[in-house]
Design a protein around this motif. Structure first.
Motif, PDB file in Angstrom:
ATOM      1  N   ILE A  17       0.864  -1.183   0.000  1.00 32.51           N
ATOM      2  CA  ILE A  17       0.000   0.000   0.000  1.00 32.51           C
ATOM      3  C   ILE A  17       0.897   1.229   0.000  1.00 32.51           C
ATOM      4  O   ILE A  17       1.776   1.352   0.852  1.00 32.51           O
ATOM      5  CB  ILE A  17      -0.933   0.017   1.231  1.00 32.51           C
ATOM      6  N   LYS A  18       0.668   2.150  -0.959  1.00 27.25           N
ATOM      7  CA  LYS A  18       1.445   3.387  -1.004  1.00 27.25           C
ATOM      8  C   LYS A  18       1.062   4.253   0.188  1.00 27.25           C
ATOM      9  O   LYS A  18      -0.078   4.197   0.671  1.00 27.25           O
ATOM     10  CB  LYS A  18       1.166   4.131  -2.309  1.00 27.25           C
ATOM     11  N   PRO A  19       1.998   5.079   0.688  1.00 26.38           N
ATOM     12  CA  PRO A  19       1.710   5.889   1.883  1.00 26.38           C
ATOM     13  C   PRO A  19       0.525   6.841   1.733  1.00 26.38           C
ATOM     14  O   PRO A  19      -0.147   7.151   2.707  1.00 26.38           O
ATOM     15  CB  PRO A  19       3.003   6.686   2.113  1.00 26.38           C
ATOM     16  N   ILE A  50      -9.124 -11.585   2.505  1.00 26.32           N
ATOM     17  CA  ILE A  50      -8.297 -10.393   2.333  1.00 26.32           C
ATOM     18  C   ILE A  50      -8.175  -9.710   3.686  1.00 26.32           C
ATOM     19  O   ILE A  50      -9.176  -9.470   4.362  1.00 26.32           O
ATOM     20  CB  ILE A  50      -8.906  -9.420   1.303  1.00 26.32           C
ATOM     21  N   THR A  51      -6.931  -9.412   4.074  1.00 25.38           N
ATOM     22  CA  THR A  51      -6.674  -8.683   5.315  1.00 25.38           C
ATOM     23  C   THR A  51      -5.706  -7.542   5.022  1.00 25.38           C
ATOM     24  O   THR A  51      -4.899  -7.622   4.104  1.00 25.38           O
ATOM     25  CB  THR A  51      -6.074  -9.596   6.407  1.00 25.38           C
ATOM     26  N   VAL A  52      -5.789  -6.483   5.841  1.00 22.17           N
ATOM     27  CA  VAL A  52      -4.884  -5.346   5.724  1.00 22.17           C
ATOM     28  C   VAL A  52      -4.069  -5.297   7.005  1.00 22.17           C
ATOM     29  O   VAL A  52      -4.629  -5.205   8.096  1.00 22.17           O
ATOM     30  CB  VAL A  52      -5.663  -4.022   5.533  1.00 22.17           C
ATOM     31  N   GLU A  53      -2.738  -5.367   6.852  1.00 24.77           N
ATOM     32  CA  GLU A  53      -1.868  -5.333   8.030  1.00 24.77           C
ATOM     33  C   GLU A  53      -0.496  -4.800   7.651  1.00 24.77           C
ATOM     34  O   GLU A  53       0.058  -5.147   6.614  1.00 24.77           O
ATOM     35  CB  GLU A  53      -1.747  -6.734   8.651  1.00 24.77           C
ATOM     36  N   ASP A  54       0.046  -3.917   8.476  1.00 24.35           N
ATOM     37  CA  ASP A  54       1.400  -3.360   8.320  1.00 24.35           C
ATOM     38  C   ASP A  54       1.647  -2.740   6.942  1.00 24.35           C
ATOM     39  O   ASP A  54       2.689  -2.975   6.322  1.00 24.35           O
ATOM     40  CB  ASP A  54       2.462  -4.439   8.589  1.00 24.35           C
ATOM     41  N   GLY A  55       0.711  -1.979   6.424  1.00 24.95           N
ATOM     42  CA  GLY A  55       0.893  -1.321   5.131  1.00 24.95           C
ATOM     43  C   GLY A  55       0.870  -2.259   3.948  1.00 24.95           C
ATOM     44  O   GLY A  55       1.394  -1.937   2.887  1.00 24.95           O
ATOM     45  N   LYS A  56       0.272  -3.427   4.118  1.00 28.31           N
ATOM     46  CA  LYS A  56       0.180  -4.405   3.036  1.00 28.31           C
ATOM     47  C   LYS A  56      -1.208  -5.022   3.023  1.00 28.31           C
ATOM     48  O   LYS A  56      -1.845  -5.157   4.051  1.00 28.31           O
ATOM     49  CB  LYS A  56       1.215  -5.518   3.225  1.00 28.31           C
ATOM     50  N   VAL A  57      -1.652  -5.392   1.822  1.00 26.22           N
ATOM     51  CA  VAL A  57      -2.897  -6.141   1.675  1.00 26.22           C
ATOM     52  C   VAL A  57      -2.493  -7.582   1.426  1.00 26.22           C
ATOM     53  O   VAL A  57      -1.728  -7.883   0.516  1.00 26.22           O
ATOM     54  CB  VAL A  57      -3.737  -5.613   0.485  1.00 26.22           C
ATOM     55  N   LYS A  58      -3.010  -8.477   2.254  1.00 21.77           N
ATOM     56  CA  LYS A  58      -2.662  -9.896   2.152  1.00 21.77           C
ATOM     57  C   LYS A  58      -3.878 -10.659   1.640  1.00 21.77           C
ATOM     58  O   LYS A  58      -4.954 -10.605   2.237  1.00 21.77           O
ATOM     59  CB  LYS A  58      -2.228 -10.423   3.517  1.00 21.77           C
ATOM     60  N   LEU A  59      -3.701 -11.359   0.527  1.00 18.58           N
ATOM     61  CA  LEU A  59      -4.757 -12.166  -0.068  1.00 18.58           C
ATOM     62  C   LEU A  59      -4.373 -13.632   0.100  1.00 18.58           C
ATOM     63  O   LEU A  59      -3.271 -14.021  -0.270  1.00 18.58           O
ATOM     64  CB  LEU A  59      -4.914 -11.850  -1.560  1.00 18.58           C
ATOM     65  N   VAL A  60      -5.282 -14.424   0.654  1.00 18.72           N
ATOM     66  CA  VAL A  60      -4.998 -15.837   0.914  1.00 18.72           C
ATOM     67  C   VAL A  60      -6.164 -16.681   0.419  1.00 18.72           C
ATOM     68  O   VAL A  60      -7.325 -16.353   0.656  1.00 18.72           O
ATOM     69  CB  VAL A  60      -4.794 -16.104   2.427  1.00 18.72           C
ATOM     70  N   THR A  61      -5.839 -17.765  -0.291  1.00 15.19           N
ATOM     71  CA  THR A  61      -6.826 -18.775  -0.625  1.00 15.19           C
ATOM     72  C   THR A  61      -6.323 -20.104  -0.082  1.00 15.19           C
ATOM     73  O   THR A  61      -5.127 -20.373  -0.106  1.00 15.19           O
ATOM     74  CB  THR A  61      -7.112 -18.847  -2.140  1.00 15.19           C
ATOM     75  N   TYR A  62      -7.235 -20.891   0.416  1.00 17.49           N
ATOM     76  CA  TYR A  62      -6.861 -22.162   1.043  1.00 17.49           C
ATOM     77  C   TYR A  62      -7.069 -23.332   0.098  1.00 17.49           C
ATOM     78  O   TYR A  62      -7.170 -24.467   0.525  1.00 17.49           O
ATOM     79  CB  TYR A  62      -7.663 -22.347   2.331  1.00 17.49           C
ATOM     80  N   ASN A  81      -4.081  -1.716  -9.157  1.00 17.50           N
ATOM     81  CA  ASN A  81      -4.611  -0.669 -10.033  1.00 17.50           C
ATOM     82  C   ASN A  81      -5.435   0.346  -9.249  1.00 17.50           C
ATOM     83  O   ASN A  81      -5.389   1.546  -9.544  1.00 17.50           O
ATOM     84  CB  ASN A  81      -5.460  -1.271 -11.152  1.00 17.50           C
ATOM     85  N   MET A  82      -6.195  -0.110  -8.272  1.00 19.87           N
ATOM     86  CA  MET A  82      -6.999   0.802  -7.455  1.00 19.87           C
ATOM     87  C   MET A  82      -6.088   1.733  -6.652  1.00 19.87           C
ATOM     88  O   MET A  82      -6.330   2.944  -6.580  1.00 19.87           O
ATOM     89  CB  MET A  82      -7.920   0.013  -6.524  1.00 19.87           C
ATOM     90  N   ILE A  83      -5.042   1.178  -6.042  1.00 19.33           N
ATOM     91  CA  ILE A  83      -4.105   1.990  -5.252  1.00 19.33           C
ATOM     92  C   ILE A  83      -3.411   2.997  -6.162  1.00 19.33           C
ATOM     93  O   ILE A  83      -3.307   4.183  -5.840  1.00 19.33           O
ATOM     94  CB  ILE A  83      -3.100   1.086  -4.513  1.00 19.33           C
ATOM     95  N   ASN A  84      -2.926   2.531  -7.322  1.00 19.64           N
ATOM     96  CA  ASN A  84      -2.260   3.424  -8.265  1.00 19.64           C
ATOM     97  C   ASN A  84      -3.228   4.503  -8.777  1.00 19.64           C
ATOM     98  O   ASN A  84      -2.832   5.656  -8.968  1.00 19.64           O
ATOM     99  CB  ASN A  84      -1.692   2.618  -9.439  1.00 19.64           C
ATOM    100  N   GLY A  85      -4.486   4.151  -8.982  1.00 20.99           N
ATOM    101  CA  GLY A  85      -5.478   5.094  -9.490  1.00 20.99           C
ATOM    102  C   GLY A  85      -5.803   6.204  -8.514  1.00 20.99           C
ATOM    103  O   GLY A  85      -5.908   7.365  -8.911  1.00 20.99           O
ATOM    104  N   VAL A  86      -5.980   5.878  -7.228  1.00 23.16           N
ATOM    105  CA  VAL A  86      -6.328   6.922  -6.261  1.00 23.16           C
ATOM    106  C   VAL A  86      -5.120   7.773  -5.894  1.00 23.16           C
ATOM    107  O   VAL A  86      -5.277   8.875  -5.375  1.00 23.16           O
ATOM    108  CB  VAL A  86      -6.984   6.345  -4.975  1.00 23.16           C
ATOM    109  N   VAL A  87      -3.903   7.297  -6.171  1.00 23.36           N
ATOM    110  CA  VAL A  87      -2.701   8.084  -5.890  1.00 23.36           C
ATOM    111  C   VAL A  87      -2.269   8.876  -7.123  1.00 23.36           C
ATOM    112  O   VAL A  87      -2.110  10.090  -7.061  1.00 23.36           O
ATOM    113  CB  VAL A  87      -1.546   7.173  -5.393  1.00 23.36           C
TER     114      VAL A  87
END
Length: 183
Positions: A17-19, A50-62, A81-87
């Motif tokens: 995640i960008k600052p 999907i979880t957000v932790e420590d400035g990162k988005v973590k995607l997990v599939t089991y 793309n969403m992060i890049n678009g809003v920044v």
């Protein structure tokens, strides 16, 4: 999740995640906010967490089946793309080309449409829809399309191109239209 967490091999993707951006998970919707606006996208909770932790988005599939691996990669790309678009935002530039009949292009902000008049001498104007929160400007023989959503900017450019597509004629001779110049 459909399967127990120990049944298959897990697949994980991490997106930075960008600052300037802020990411939030709300039920089955991911919300990304930044200086250029806010974007939302739904995801299927059945296939990934999907979880957000420590400035990162973590995607997990089991489940490491082919569909799940493809889905997690697609969602990771959408989030980038969403992060890049809003920044930074996305921008496409198109050029207006005509040989004999001078084409007139106007933007109607109220109707969210681009109106193309006198295209190849036709009396009826052609209308291209502006999708989402996209800004369209006409500067001389250029059309600038900008916005935070890559999908909306691209679809608006495609709508404009499609509205000026010449059918049933040789495109090497009849080159009038509006073409994508640069992305």
């Amino acid at each position: 999740m459909r399967y127990p967490k120990t049944a298959f091999k897990t697949v994980t993707r991490v997106v930075e995640i960008k600052p300037e951006a802020e990411v939030e998970i709300s039920g089955d919707t991911i919300v990304v906010r930044g200086p250029r606006g806010e974007l939302r996208r739904k995801f299927n909770k059945e296939f990934l967490d999907i979880t957000v932790e420590d400035g990162k988005v973590k995607l997990v599939t089991y489940d490491d089946r082919r569909f799940n691996r493809a889905y997690i990669g697609t969602m990771a790309s959408h989030i980038k793309n969403m992060i890049n678009g809003v920044v930074n935002g996305f921008r496409k530039e198109m050029i207006i080309v005509f040989a004999h009949f001078p084409m007139r292009v106007e933007v109607d902000k109220n109707k969210k449409a681009v109106i193309i008049s006198n295209f190849v001498g036709s009396r009826a104007p052609r209308i291209a829809k502006i999708v989402g929160n996209t800004d369209v400007r006409v500067e001389g023989d250029r059309i600038i399309i900008e916005g935070p959503s890559k999908e909306d900017v691209s679809q608006t450019a495609a709508n404009i191109r499609q509205a000026t597509k010449i059918k049933d004629k040789d495109q090497r001779v009849f080159m009038d239209g509006i073409y994508l110049l640069e992305e």
